[in-house]
Design an enzyme around this catalytic site. Sequence first.
Site, PDB file in Angstrom:
ATOM      1  N   LYS A 181     -54.193 -13.351  -3.350  1.00 20.87           N
ATOM      2  CA  LYS A 181     -53.511 -12.643  -4.434  1.00 20.87           C
ATOM      3  C   LYS A 181     -54.578 -12.220  -5.434  1.00 20.87           C
ATOM      4  CE  LYS A 181     -50.285 -13.055  -8.219  1.00 20.87           C
ATOM      5  NZ  LYS A 181     -50.480 -13.818  -9.439  1.00 20.87           N
ATOM      6  N   GLY A 234     -46.335 -15.676 -18.386  1.00 23.68           N
ATOM      7  CA  GLY A 234     -45.971 -16.837 -19.187  1.00 23.68           C
ATOM      8  C   GLY A 234     -45.068 -16.557 -20.364  1.00 23.68           C
ATOM      9  N   ALA A 292     -44.674 -12.295 -12.764  1.00 23.46           N
ATOM     10  CA  ALA A 292     -44.845 -12.528 -14.202  1.00 23.46           C
ATOM     11  C   ALA A 292     -43.649 -12.036 -15.002  1.00 23.46           C
ATOM     12  CB  ALA A 292     -46.124 -11.878 -14.742  1.00 23.46           C
ATOM     13  N   GLY A 293     -43.280 -12.818 -16.002  1.00 20.70           N
ATOM     14  CA  GLY A 293     -42.232 -12.436 -16.936  1.00 20.70           C
ATOM     15  C   GLY A 293     -40.904 -13.130 -16.737  1.00 20.70           C
ATOM     16  N   ASN A 301     -44.143 -19.137 -11.994  1.00 19.89           N
ATOM     17  CA  ASN A 301     -44.718 -20.449 -12.254  1.00 19.89           C
ATOM     18  C   ASN A 301     -44.166 -21.023 -13.555  1.00 19.89           C
ATOM     19  OD1 ASN A 301     -48.124 -21.768 -12.682  1.00 19.89           O
ATOM     20  ND2 ASN A 301     -46.206 -22.808 -12.383  1.00 19.89           N
ATOM     21  N   SER A 302     -44.440 -20.324 -14.670  1.00 20.31           N
ATOM     22  CA  SER A 302     -44.065 -20.848 -15.984  1.00 20.31           C
ATOM     23  C   SER A 302     -42.568 -21.096 -16.116  1.00 20.31           C
ATOM     24  CB  SER A 302     -44.517 -19.880 -17.084  1.00 20.31           C
ATOM     25  OG  SER A 302     -45.912 -19.712 -17.074  1.00 20.31           O
TER      26      SER A 302
END
Length: 264
Positions: A106, A167, A193-194, A215-216
């Site tokens: 990635k 994040g 993301a987001g 992830n976050s």
Amino acid sequence: MSNVRSDKPFVLAGRTFESRLLVGTGKYIDMEQTRLAIEASGAEIVTVAVRRTNLGQNPGEPNLLDVLPPDRYTILPNTAGCFDATEAVRTCRLSRELLDGRNLVKLEVLADQKTLFPNVIETLKAAEILVKDGFDVMVYTSDDPIIARQLAEIGCIAIMPLAGLIGSGLGICNPYNLQIILEETKVPVLVDAGVGTASDATIAMELGCEAVLMNSAIAHAQQPVMMAEAMKHAVIAGRLAYLAGRMPRKLYASASSPLDGLIK
């Protein structure tokens, strides 16, 4: 019935995956929580930051691969923390050495520490080098449809536009650009993301994304393992809703039951 969508398998680099949820390994309190959350998510692909995670390059320190064995999970090394093409290419080559010659990576090349927006110029440079070097490149990028198209033309196997800042948990900030990318891009498109909660993941899948990476949203939840399970079901629900096709939006009401034949 011509508009009915048919389900297609989720394929990356010639491999078919059942789960359309990809997860990261950062920000958990310890490796045990990492293991439990990833198990609950049902994810088959797990992304790791090569520059921040021990994959065997630091003997004597805890090795993430002991918790997430490569014979059970597809390990997707990423170039988080890289700010130019040279760093990113070097990191990908290191990951190939650490993971016995595996080419799936990635790519992310960041522009600055504050926003973590992708540096698309350096990303394009790195992608071209890596594809020529035999890597299967999944690439983090902006939600610019033109950049997405160029990355696909270079030979990236998946385009991963941000839905919001890394994040941030802001959710799907620009669904319209994502729709254009989905229409114009011939390779898999994954939101990266987001995502902040389960409904964000569902929306991404309803738009037609092949998968979602996060992830976050899991690691920063009050109960990460429970949120991981929620995300698993959210992605499944979003995919099914996309295939089923939503009803048209209408300005006025439409009764569920006809008025004809009412009992008087």
